[in-house]
Design a protein around this motif. Structure first.
Motif, short mmCIF file in Angstrom:
data_model
loop_
_atom_site.label_atom_id
_atom_site.label_comp_id
_atom_site.label_asym_id
_atom_site.label_seq_id
_atom_site.Cartn_x
_atom_site.Cartn_y
_atom_site.Cartn_z
N ASP A 107 0.84 -1.20 0.00
CA ASP A 107 0.00 0.00 0.00
C ASP A 107 0.87 1.25 0.00
O ASP A 107 2.09 1.19 -0.14
CB ASP A 107 -1.00 -0.02 1.16
CG ASP A 107 -0.33 0.01 2.51
OD1 ASP A 107 0.87 0.29 2.59
OD2 ASP A 107 -1.02 -0.26 3.51
N SER A 108 0.24 2.40 0.15
CA SER A 108 0.94 3.68 0.02
C SER A 108 1.98 3.93 1.11
O SER A 108 2.82 4.81 0.96
CB SER A 108 -0.06 4.82 -0.02
OG SER A 108 -0.81 4.86 1.18
N ALA A 109 1.95 3.18 2.19
CA ALA A 109 2.95 3.36 3.25
C ALA A 109 4.35 3.04 2.75
O ALA A 109 5.34 3.50 3.30
CB ALA A 109 2.62 2.49 4.46
N TYR A 110 4.44 2.24 1.69
CA TYR A 110 5.72 1.82 1.15
C TYR A 110 6.19 2.69 -0.01
O TYR A 110 7.26 2.48 -0.54
CB TYR A 110 5.64 0.36 0.68
CG TYR A 110 5.26 -0.56 1.80
CD1 TYR A 110 6.21 -1.10 2.63
CD2 TYR A 110 3.93 -0.88 2.03
CE1 TYR A 110 5.87 -1.94 3.67
CE2 TYR A 110 3.57 -1.72 3.07
CZ TYR A 110 4.55 -2.24 3.88
OH TYR A 110 4.20 -3.06 4.91
N ARG A 111 5.39 3.65 -0.40
CA ARG A 111 5.72 4.46 -1.58
C ARG A 111 6.71 5.56 -1.21
O ARG A 111 6.46 6.37 -0.34
CB ARG A 111 4.46 5.08 -2.17
CG ARG A 111 4.78 5.99 -3.34
CD ARG A 111 3.65 6.12 -4.27
NE ARG A 111 3.77 4.99 -5.19
CZ ARG A 111 2.79 4.59 -5.97
NH1 ARG A 111 1.64 5.16 -5.92
NH2 ARG A 111 2.96 3.59 -6.79
#
Length: 110
Positions: free
Chosen positions: A22-26
């Motif tokens: 998800d976006s936490a890894y972007r």
């Protein structure tokens, strides 16, 4: 420690060329490392998009409640002996959340 901080250590154990995150890894660094490592950034297929949309509707209604309990009420870790006491604490946390929500909605109407 959040697992996004050890993203590539976790990824080194991956036997597939697919990465679902998800976006936490972007981040720019992660994007660059994924491209360098041969992982492709593909859009979700139609079925996965529909599934994600269905789940998002539920998450959008539930996550603020748990976020409020975690950030404003001391967290969701319950240290009690007995199920009845734990249920009472959780019930009171729910009551406080709903009272705060009602007060907020009432204030915004005026």
């Amino acid at each position: 420690m959040h697992d996004s901080q050890v993203f590539f250590e976790l990824l080194s154990e991956n036997t597939s060329k697919e990465v679902w995150a998800d976006s936490a890894y972007r981040s720019e660094e992660n994007e660059w490392m994924l491209k360098a490592g041969g992982y492709r950034n593909r859009p979700l297929n139609k079925r996965a998009q529909q599934s994600n949309r269905r789940k998002s509707r539920i998450r959008a209604r539930v996550e603020p409640v748990f976020g409020s309990m975690e950030n404003e009420m001391g967290g969701l870790f319950i240290r009690m002996i007995g199920r009845a006491r734990a249920k009472t604490k959780i019930g009171l946390m729910n009551l406080v959340y709903h009272l705060k929500r009602c007060a907020s909605l009432w204030k915004s109407r005026q």
